[in-house]
Structure formats: structure tokens, C-alpha cells
Design an enzyme around this catalytic site. Structure first.
Site, PDB file in Angstrom:
ATOM      1  N   SER A  45       0.833  -1.203   0.000  1.00  0.00           N
ATOM      2  CA  SER A  45       0.000   0.000   0.000  1.00  0.00           C
ATOM      3  C   SER A  45       0.876   1.264   0.000  1.00  0.00           C
ATOM      4  O   SER A  45       1.662   1.467  -0.914  1.00  0.00           O
ATOM      5  CB  SER A  45      -0.974  -0.064   1.183  1.00  0.00           C
ATOM      6  OG  SER A  45      -2.024   0.862   1.023  1.00  0.00           O
ATOM      7  N   ASP A  51     -10.110  -5.890  -3.564  1.00  0.00           N
ATOM      8  CA  ASP A  51      -9.566  -4.682  -2.926  1.00  0.00           C
ATOM      9  C   ASP A  51     -10.449  -3.465  -3.205  1.00  0.00           C
ATOM     10  O   ASP A  51     -10.692  -3.118  -4.359  1.00  0.00           O
ATOM     11  CB  ASP A  51      -8.152  -4.436  -3.472  1.00  0.00           C
ATOM     12  CG  ASP A  51      -7.351  -3.439  -2.643  1.00  0.00           C
ATOM     13  OD1 ASP A  51      -7.973  -2.611  -1.952  1.00  0.00           O
ATOM     14  OD2 ASP A  51      -6.114  -3.495  -2.700  1.00  0.00           O
ATOM     15  N   HIS A  68      -7.404  -5.961   0.393  1.00  0.00           N
ATOM     16  CA  HIS A  68      -6.247  -5.057   0.434  1.00  0.00           C
ATOM     17  C   HIS A  68      -5.061  -5.615   1.230  1.00  0.00           C
ATOM     18  O   HIS A  68      -3.978  -5.047   1.191  1.00  0.00           O
ATOM     19  CB  HIS A  68      -6.695  -3.709   1.021  1.00  0.00           C
ATOM     20  CG  HIS A  68      -5.703  -2.601   0.820  1.00  0.00           C
ATOM     21  ND1 HIS A  68      -5.345  -2.132  -0.427  1.00  0.00           N
ATOM     22  CD2 HIS A  68      -4.975  -1.867   1.708  1.00  0.00           C
ATOM     23  CE1 HIS A  68      -4.456  -1.156  -0.298  1.00  0.00           C
ATOM     24  NE2 HIS A  68      -4.203  -0.983   0.985  1.00  0.00           N
TER      25      HIS A  68
END
Length: 255
Positions: free
Chosen positions: A82, A207, A235
Site C-alpha cells: 500500500s 480490494d 487489500h
């Protein structure tokens, strides 16, 4: 005095640096450590201002990358999840000779939705920034819940992420806002198109923060990179599907 938390463990010969995402810290990799330590020398880092890396204020992406790089091994495989994916990507751009291979996980070179680019609507990120100053704890929890939404064990996985946050010192509101600002503003699409470092991009099909369409778009725009979309992951694929995730990392890093 600001100091970066950096822990090294593992029995392998290849250095693998793991960078966490927004709001979290290196504890998030605990389920990965037992799986990856036999194969790599692992470097577990709390990004500046997060977890045990206290004493840092908010900073732009480039500064964050430079601070992490100062403590890094001379040459390593870098894996960033991320926000950590942006940091690892920036490091690959700034110091390509120090990056043997790059793995981004549930990350995007441009998190913000643009006219023709899939992503998070900028007003959603702005909303999170607004809510942080009003209800810090609840906003972080909401963001964590979003990360596991749709997976088989969504609630359990969200609880695990929340535990990781609470286990270590919390980042300040300023640092969290700075992280959201990076997610809102960063756009590495063009610079990364010319990257010569081998790149694996891992995604979760479910996600809600990095749409799976990003994978297809970058397959076209970055033909030298490889992508894998994990069908039932969201995610945080390393939490929901640790074994499948480990296989992908080992296969790519040791190829």
C-alpha cells in the site's frame, strides 16, 4: 531524537526489506516472518513517524524514502504494501542499483482516481483527513475495516490489523495526515514506466482501495513488470492468504 525502528532476522542469503502501509507498523508482517525467515534475511521497518519510529513529523514521499534508504542494506529485494509500495517504488527510482527486485502489494503508482484512472476518489481521502482531526481512533479503525472488506474472514482479519496498531505507539494525527497526503498526491506512473528493476505487482481482486483494473492498465503500460491478482483477497492478501502470498514472493525473489 528521531530514530528509525529496524529489526533484522532470518536465515537466508538474500536481503528482503518489508515496508508496511498507512497507520500500521512492522508487526503487520508477523505471519510472514515465520514463512519467509528460512529463505531471506528479513528487514522489518517502522516507517518514519509510525510504530516505534517516533520523533518524525509528516514528510513528503521522497524524504520518507531517503530516511529508510539510509539504514538499508547495500542491495536488497524491496517489498512494499500500500503506502509502503509507494515508498519502495520511490527508492527504486532514486537508487535503482540498491534494489535487486521490487514487489508492490495492493499498491498503486497513483492512488487517487483521475479522469481515466481507477483509484480512490480524492474527496474520500480528504474526508479521512477531515475525520482524523475529529475522531482519530475511529477513523483509523474504519480505514482498517475497509482493507479486509469482502474476504472470507474479513472481521477476524480487521481485528488482527487493529491489534497491530494498538500493540505499538500510535502515529500522530499530523503523521497520519501526511501519509494520506502522499496517497492523495503521489503519481509515479510515468517515472516507473522507465524502471529497469524487475517488478512484481500483487493485487487482491476484492480490494476496495486499489481497484483490480489498475493491474490490467499497468500490464499494458509497464510491459516489463509482472502482475498477479489473488482472486479472494482484498487489500491485505498476506493476511487473508499467507501461504499463496509467500509462494509468490519466494518464486519471484529467488528466480
Amino acid at each position: 531524537m528521531a530514530a528509525l525502528y529496524w529489526q533484522t532476522e532470518g536465515a537466508g542469503n538474500t536481503d528482503l526489506v518489508l515496508l508496511h502501509g498507512w497507520g500500521l507498523n512492522a508487526q503487520v508482517w508477523q505471519s510472514m516472518v515465520v514463512r519467509l525467515a528460512p529463505h531471506f534475511r528479513l528487514h522489518l521497518v517502522d516507517l518514519p513517524g509510525y510504530g516505534r519510529s517516533q520523533g518524525f513529523g509528516p514528510m513528503p514521499l521522497n524524504d520518507m524514502a531517503n530516511i529508510v534508504l539510509t539504514q538499508a542494506p547495500e542491495r536488497a529485494v524491496w517489498l512494499g504494501w500500500s503506502l509502503g509500495g509507494l515508498v519502495a517504488s520511490q527508492i527504486a527510482l532514486s537508487a535503482p542499483l540498491r534494489v535487486e527486485k521490487l514487489i508492490t502489494v495492493a499498491s498503486s503508482p497513483c492512488f487517487s482516481a483521475q479522469d481515466d484512472w481507477p483509484g480512490i476518489k480524492p474527496d474520500v481521502l480528504q474526508g479521512f483527513q477531515q475525520q482524523l482531526s475529529e475522531d482519530f481512533q475511529r477513523t483509523v479503525e474504519r480505514f482498517l475495516a475497509l482493507q479486509t472488506l469482502g474476504t472470507e474472514n474479513a472481521r477476524q482479519d480487521a481485528r488482527l490489523l487493529k491489534g497491530v496498531v494498538l500493540e505499538q505507539p500510535m502515529p500522530s494525527v499530523d503523521v497520519l495526515n501526511g501519509g494520506l497526503e502522499i496517497l492523495r498526491e503521489a503519481d509515479l506512473r510515468q517515472p516507473l514506466a522507465d524502471l529497469t528493476v524487475p517488478l512484481l505487482r500483487l493485487y487482491g481482486a476484492l480490494d476496495g482501495l486499489v481497484p483490480r483494473k489498475v493491474a490490467g492498465r499497468l500490464d499494458d503500460e509497464w510491459p516489463n513488470s509482472t502482475s498477479v491478482v489473488m482472486p479472494k483477497a482484498a487489500h491485505a492478501p498476506f493476511i487473508s492468504h499467507p501461504d499463496a502470498f509467500t509462494e509468490q514472493v519466494i518464486a519471484f525473489a529467488q528466480a
